[in-house]
Design a protein around this motif. Structure first.
Motif, PDB file in Angstrom:
ATOM      1  N   ARG A  82       0.826  -1.019  -0.225  1.00  0.00           N
ATOM      2  CA  ARG A  82       0.056   0.106   0.542  1.00  0.00           C
ATOM      3  C   ARG A  82       0.998   0.878   0.132  1.00  0.00           C
ATOM      4  NH1 ARG A  82      -4.898  -0.752   3.480  1.00  0.00           N
ATOM      5  NH2 ARG A  82      -6.291  -2.899   2.939  1.00  0.00           N
ATOM      6  N   GLY A 130      -1.700  -3.257   5.193  1.00  0.00           N
ATOM      7  CA  GLY A 130      -2.084  -1.651   6.659  1.00  0.00           C
ATOM      8  C   GLY A 130      -1.349  -2.314   7.650  1.00  0.00           C
ATOM      9  N   TRP A 517      -1.616   6.530   9.991  1.00  0.00           N
ATOM     10  CA  TRP A 517      -2.924   5.841  10.475  1.00  0.00           C
ATOM     11  C   TRP A 517      -3.929   5.799   9.369  1.00  0.00           C
ATOM     12  CZ3 TRP A 517      -5.068   5.127  15.356  1.00  0.00           C
ATOM     13  CH2 TRP A 517      -5.405   7.079  16.481  1.00  0.00           C
ATOM     14  N   ASN A 518      -4.182   3.958   9.531  1.00  0.00           N
ATOM     15  CA  ASN A 518      -5.270   3.639   8.635  1.00  0.00           C
ATOM     16  C   ASN A 518      -6.456   3.415   8.463  1.00  0.00           C
ATOM     17  OD1 ASN A 518      -4.795   1.225   5.801  1.00  0.00           O
ATOM     18  ND2 ASN A 518      -6.052   0.602   7.574  1.00  0.00           N
ATOM     19  N   GLU A 520     -10.563   2.543   7.562  1.00  0.00           N
ATOM     20  CA  GLU A 520     -10.223   0.970   6.501  1.00  0.00           C
ATOM     21  C   GLU A 520     -12.017   0.407   6.410  1.00  0.00           C
ATOM     22  OE1 GLU A 520      -8.937  -3.277   5.220  1.00  0.00           O
ATOM     23  OE2 GLU A 520      -7.410  -2.160   6.249  1.00  0.00           O
ATOM     24  N   PHE A 539      -9.540   2.534   1.849  1.00  0.00           N
ATOM     25  CA  PHE A 539      -8.466   2.402   3.083  1.00  0.00           C
ATOM     26  C   PHE A 539      -7.970   3.863   2.506  1.00  0.00           C
ATOM     27  CE2 PHE A 539      -5.703   0.193  -0.459  1.00  0.00           C
ATOM     28  CZ  PHE A 539      -4.978   1.322  -0.547  1.00  0.00           C
ATOM     29  N   LEU A 541      -5.023   5.861   4.159  1.00  0.00           N
ATOM     30  CA  LEU A 541      -3.576   6.337   4.638  1.00  0.00           C
ATOM     31  C   LEU A 541      -2.841   7.482   5.248  1.00  0.00           C
ATOM     32  CD1 LEU A 541      -3.089   2.710   4.421  1.00  0.00           C
ATOM     33  CD2 LEU A 541      -1.000   3.381   4.515  1.00  0.00           C
ATOM     34  N   SER A 573      -0.074  10.711   2.094  1.00  0.00           N
ATOM     35  CA  SER A 573      -1.459   9.940   2.697  1.00  0.00           C
ATOM     36  C   SER A 573      -1.418   8.925   0.612  1.00  0.00           C
ATOM     37  CB  SER A 573      -2.673  11.154   1.970  1.00  0.00           C
ATOM     38  OG  SER A 573      -2.809  11.876   0.690  1.00  0.00           O
ATOM     39  N   LYS A 575      -4.965   6.937  -0.834  1.00  0.00           N
ATOM     40  CA  LYS A 575      -6.048   6.043  -1.152  1.00  0.00           C
ATOM     41  C   LYS A 575      -6.490   4.896  -1.425  1.00  0.00           C
ATOM     42  CE  LYS A 575      -8.142   9.676  -3.219  1.00  0.00           C
ATOM     43  NZ  LYS A 575      -6.716  10.585  -2.914  1.00  0.00           N
TER      44      LYS A 575
END
Length: 743
Positions: A82, A130, A517-518, A520, A539, A541, A573, A575
Motif C-alpha cells: 500500500r 495495513g 493512520w489507516n 479501512e 482504505f 492512509l 497520504s 488511498k
C-alpha cells in the motif's frame, strides 16, 4: 471455534468447501472472519504456482510491489505494501516498515536487510495489508508477511524433488518426518540450488557470472510431554554464495555519479552496451562476490488451560553478509567497495490468550527484543586512475593520482535497537456483531556509532549517538455478519516506526519517528456453497514524518565528504481499494482475480534533498514504488485421468502499472531527468505450468515470462560509470519432479 496458531496442524487446508483458515490474529480463524485485508496462500496453492521465494507470492497480492535491488544477492528485495516501504539507500541501517515473520518469529533484522529463504515445506503464507501493530508490532506499519512452516507429526513422511531450468539452474531437496517416540517428532529439510546466473562477464579478470550456490537446512522437533503442553524447537541455516549482482548498465548516469564526475560525463558502454539491447553481459574487472549466512533458532512453548493458554516465542538470529563490488561498474580498476556486515537479534514474546468459543476473546502480551548490526564499509581506489576508450583510444580521467588501495571512504558502524512492548486485544462477540479494541505500547532505544572512519585516508574522530522513542498504537474494529457466510467491517489503526540517529563526518543528526493512520472498510464472504470467496476493501492512509534517506556531498569538490541522511517528509497520504475473487468455475477449473488501485502523494515535502545535493519540492507528487494499478489473474485446471493419475495446468498474468523507482524518479521532471530508467514502465508477465501427479510421483514443467516482456522492477543503488543498474527478466524454462513416501 478459535484456536491458537501454534497448535494448528492443517491451517491452510479447506474447512468446508474451499474455505481457508489463517492465523493473522494469532489464533486459527476462517479467512472471511478476519477483519484485515489478507492474501492467503495454502501449501497446495504455493506448489501449483511454483513459488520458491518472496517475489513469487508477492506478485499475486493486490497493492503490493517490490524492487529487486540486487545489492546483496539474487534474493535481495525491497517490499512495498500500500505504498509503505523503506525509502532508503540500502547502506544505512534503519527500522523496517514491513513485518516479516517466520513461525511467529520476527526475522526482519538481518545483516543484508532481508531474510528471503527458499519456500519449501511451507504450510501457509499470509500477506497482511495495513498496520499490524497489535500482533506484529515490530515495525509492521505497512503490513506483515506471515509464513508458517509444516510441523513435525506422528506419521512417517518423506519427499524428494529436483528441478532443472534455464541458465544451467539446478535444484534438489529432501524432506523427512519421523516419529521418534510417543509425543516426540522430528521434521527435517535440506535443499541445494546452483545456477550460472542471468548475466555473464566478458572480462577474464573478473568473476565469470552472476551465478550462485545455495544450501539451506531446517530441522524441527515437536515435543508433547503432557496433554496440555507443546514445545516446538526449530533451527534453520542458510549459506548463499553468489557472484556479482544480476544487473546490467542502463547508460543513464544517476545524480550521485554526476555530482562526482561532473555533469558532462557520459556513461561508458565498455564493449557491452546498455539495457534493453544488452541484457546478458557486463565488463567488470574485479573478483566480485556476495556471501550471506543465516542461523535462526526458534523455540515456541504452548501451555493450554481451561479456556485460556500461555504462549512463549523465543528467537535468536545470527546473520552475515560479505560483499566485494566493482563500484565503478566498468572494466577499469578504478573504484572497489568491500562490505562485511554481521547481525544478531534476540527476542522473547509472551502471550496469554483466550481459547475456544467465548463471548469475549482476548489477548495480552509483552515483548523484549535486542538487535545489533555491525557494518564495515570500505571504498578503495584501484590501480587505474584513467580509462582508455577501446574504440577511440581517448583517455578519460577518473581519479586524481592516488595509489592502489587508497581509502576514499572507510567506516565501521554499529546499529543497536532495544525494544520493549506490551499489547492487548479484546473482541466482544454479540451474536452477529463483533467489536474489537486493542493497542500496543512500545519503547525503543536506538543507538548508532561510527569508528575507524577514514575520509581520503584522513582519520575522522569516533562518534556515537542514541535516542529513545515511545509510542502507543491503538486499533479498533467493528465487524457485522449480515449472513452466515458474509460480513462487513470498519477499522482504524495506527502504525509506528521508530526514529533514529544518523552519523556522518563526526556529526550526529537525529530524525523523528514515522507514524501513520489507516482507515479501512471492507466486505468479505463466500457464495455458491463456498465455491466462491470474495473480499473488497477501501482504505485511506495518512502519514506524518515519513522517513526517506538521501546522500550527497557536503563539499561538491570532495568525494570523501559523502553523507547519508534520513529526512522526514512532513505529510503523505495514500488511498485506494483492493478486490480478490477466488472461485471454482467447474469441477476441474478454478479462477482467481486480484485487483488493486493506489493513489499516493507527498502532501507536504517542500525541502527534499536528493542524491547529488539537489533540493526539490516533492509536495503533490506520487511516492516511489507505488504503481497505480496491480492486477493478477490465474486459471487452474486439474483433471482426474485415472484413480491414481491427474493432470494439472495453470496460467497466470501479473500486471503492475508504471511507478517511480526512487525519489530521483519522483522528481525526474523537476530535475530534467529522462523517464528511462528512473520511472519503470508498466509490465504484464505471463507464466504457464503443466504437470501430472500420482499419489507418489509428480512431473511438471513451466515457462516464466512466456512473451519475453522486457521489464525491470525498479532502481536502487545506482552509482557507476555504466549508468543505473537494472535487473532483466528473460524467459525461463524449467522441469520439475518429485517423489513422496508415507502420509
Amino acid at each position: 471455534m478459535a484456536q491458537d496458531a501454534s497448535t494448528a496442524t492443517e491451517a491452510a487446508a479447506p474447512v468446508s468447501g474451499d474455505e481457508i483458515v489463517v492465523t493473522a490474529q494469532r489464533r486459527e480463524q476462517n479467512l472471511r472472519d478476519v477483519p484485515i485485508s489478507i492474501s492467503a496462500f495454502s501449501a497446495k496453492a504455493l506448489e501449483k504456482a511454483n513459488v520458491s521465494e518472496a517475489k513469487d507470492y508477492l506478485a499475486f497480492a493486490p497493492n503490493v510491489s517490490f524492487t529487486e535491488d540486487g545489492e546483496t544477492g539474487n534474493r535481495s528485495i525491497n517490499i512495498s505494501i500500500r505504498g509503505v516501504s523503506n525509502i532508503d539507500l540500502g547502506e544505512a541501517s534503519t527500522q523496517q516498515s514491513i513485518g516479516y515473520y517466520l513461525d511467529e518469529l520476527s526475522v526482519g533484522s538481518t545483516a543484508n536487510g532481508t531474510y528471503n529463504p527458499p519456500l519449501l515445506d511451507v504450510e501457509r503464507v499470509e500477506v497482511l495489508r495495513g498496520p499490524q501493530g497489535t500482533y506484529f508490532g515490530r515495525n509492521a506499519s505497512g503490513g506483515a508477511l506471515n509464513i508458517t512452516t509444516k510441523k513435525p507429526g506422528p506419521d512417517f513422511y518423506a519427499e524428494g524433488g529436483a528441478e532443472y531450468a534455464s541458465f544451467d539452474t539446478y535444484k534438489a531437496y529432501g524432506i523427512v518426518n519421523v516419529p521418534l517416540a510417543q509425543g516426540l517428532y522430528f521434521r527435517g529439510l535440506a535443499s541445494w540450488d546452483k545456477s550460472n546466473g542471468l548475466i555473464r562477464n566478458i572480462n577474464p579478470k573478473g568473476t565469470p557470472n552472476s551465478g550462485y550456490e545455495y544450501l539451506h537446512f531446517r530441522g524441527a522437533v515437536r515435543a508433547q510431554p503432557i496433554d496440555n503442553v507443546t514445545i516446538d524447537l526449530s533451527a534453520a541455516y542458510s549459506d548463499e554464495d553468489e557472484g556479482f549482482d544480476a544487473t546490467v548498465p542502463s547508460g543513464v548516469l544517476d545524480l550521485d555519479t554526476k555530482s562526482i564526475f561532473g555533469p558532462d560525463f557520459v556513461a561508458l558502454p565498455d564493449g557491452v552496451g546498455f539495457y534493453p539491447a544488452n541484457q546478458r553481459r557486463v565488463n567488470h574487472n574485479a573478483p566480485e562476490y556476495n556471501r550471506n549466512k543465516f542461523l535462526l533458532i526458534n523455540n515456541r512453548i504452548s501451555v493450554d488451560f481451561d479456556g485460556f493458554a500461555l504462549r512463549s516465542v523465543t528467537g535468536y538470529i545470527d546473520s552475515k553478509n560479505g560483499r566485494l563490488f566493482d563500484q565503478d561498474n566498468i572494466s577499469a580498476d578504478a573504484i572497489n567497495r568491500i562490505n562485511r556486515n554481521r547481525g544478531r537479534s534476540f527476542s522473547q514474546e509472551l502471550r496469554l490468550q483466550s481459547t475456544g468459543k467465548q463471548k469475549l476473546d482476548w489477548v495480552v502480551g509483552a515483548l523484549y527484543a535486542k538487535d545489533r548490526i555491525r557494518q564495515f564499509n570500505s571504498i578503495q581506489a584501484g590501480a587505474d586512475t584513467s580509462y582508455v576508450d577501446p574504440l577511440t583510444g581517448n583517455v578519460i580521467g577518473l581519479l586524481p593520482p592516488i595509489p592502489q588501495g587508497f581509502r576514499i571512504n572507510e567506516n565501521n558502524k554499529i546499529f543497536r535497537t532495544e525494544s520493549m512492548a506490551a499489547f492487548a486485544d479484546v473482541t466482544l462477540n454479540l451474536d452477529r456483531l463483533h467489536l474489537t479494541v486493542g493497542g500496543r505500547y512500545t519503547r525503543d532505544k536506538i543507538s548508532n556509532s561510527a569508528f575507524g572512519v577514514y575520509a581520503f585516508e584522513s582519520p575522522v574522530p569516533d562518534i556515537a549517538g542514541s535516542k529513545s522513542f515511545t509510542d502507543f498504537s491503538p486499533r479498533a474494529v467493528l465487524r457485522y455478519e449480515f449472513s452466515d457466510n458474509d460480513n462487513v467491517y470498519a477499522s482504524v489503526s495506527k502504525g509506528y516506526k521508530a526514529g533514529g540517529v544518523d552519523i556522518n563526518s563526526g556529526i550526529t543528526s537525529p530524525f523523528r519517528p514515522e507514524e501513520l493512520w489507516n482507515y479501512e472498510v471492507g466486505i468479505k464472504g463466500s457464495a455458491l456453497d463456498n465455491s466462491l470467496q470474495y473480499s473488497l476493501s477501501a482504505f485511506y492512509l495518512k502519514w506524518s514524518d515519513l522517513q526517506v534517506q538521501t546522500n550527497f556531498l557536503r563539499d561538491p569538490n570532495d568525494i570523501s565528504s559523502a553523507v547519508e541522511l534520513t529526512l522526514n517528509a512532513a505529510k503523505a497520504s495514500n488511498k485506494g481499494f483492493e478486490m480478490e475473487l477466488q472461485g471454482r468455475l467447474s469441477r476441474e477449473l478454478r479462477a482467481m482475480v486480484a485487483f488493486g488501485y493506489l493513489d499516493s502523494k507527498f502532501d507536504s515535502f517542500p525541502l527534499a534533498v536528493l542524491a547529488g545535493g539537489n533540493s526539490v519540492n516533492l509536495t503533490g507528487l506520487r511516492l516511489p514504488k507505488t504503481p497505480r494499478f496491480t492486477v493478477t489473474t490465474a486459471l487452474d485446471y486439474e483433471r482426474q485421468m485415472t484413480d491414481d493419475l491427474s493432470l494439472y495446468g495453470r496460467a497466470e498474468l501479473n500486471f503492475r502499472s508504471a511507478a517511480a523507482g526512487d525519489l530521483e524518479g519522483v522528481a525526474s521532471e523537476q530535475l530534467n531527468l529522462p523517464r528511462f530508467p528512473y520511472n519503470p514502465s508498466a509490465y504484464a508477465v505471463v507464466n504457464l505450468r503443466l504437470g501430472v501427479t500420482t499419489d507418489r510421483f509428480e512431473i511438471g514443467g513451466y515457462i516464466e515470462n512466456l512473451t519475453k516482456t522486457d521489464y525491470y522492477t525498479g532502481t536502487q543503488d545506482n552509482f557507476g560509470l555504466g549508468g543505473i543498474r537494472l535487473r532483466p527478466h528473460p524467459r525461463v524454462f524449467g522441469v520439475t519432479g518429485k517423489v513422496k513416501f508415507g502420509s
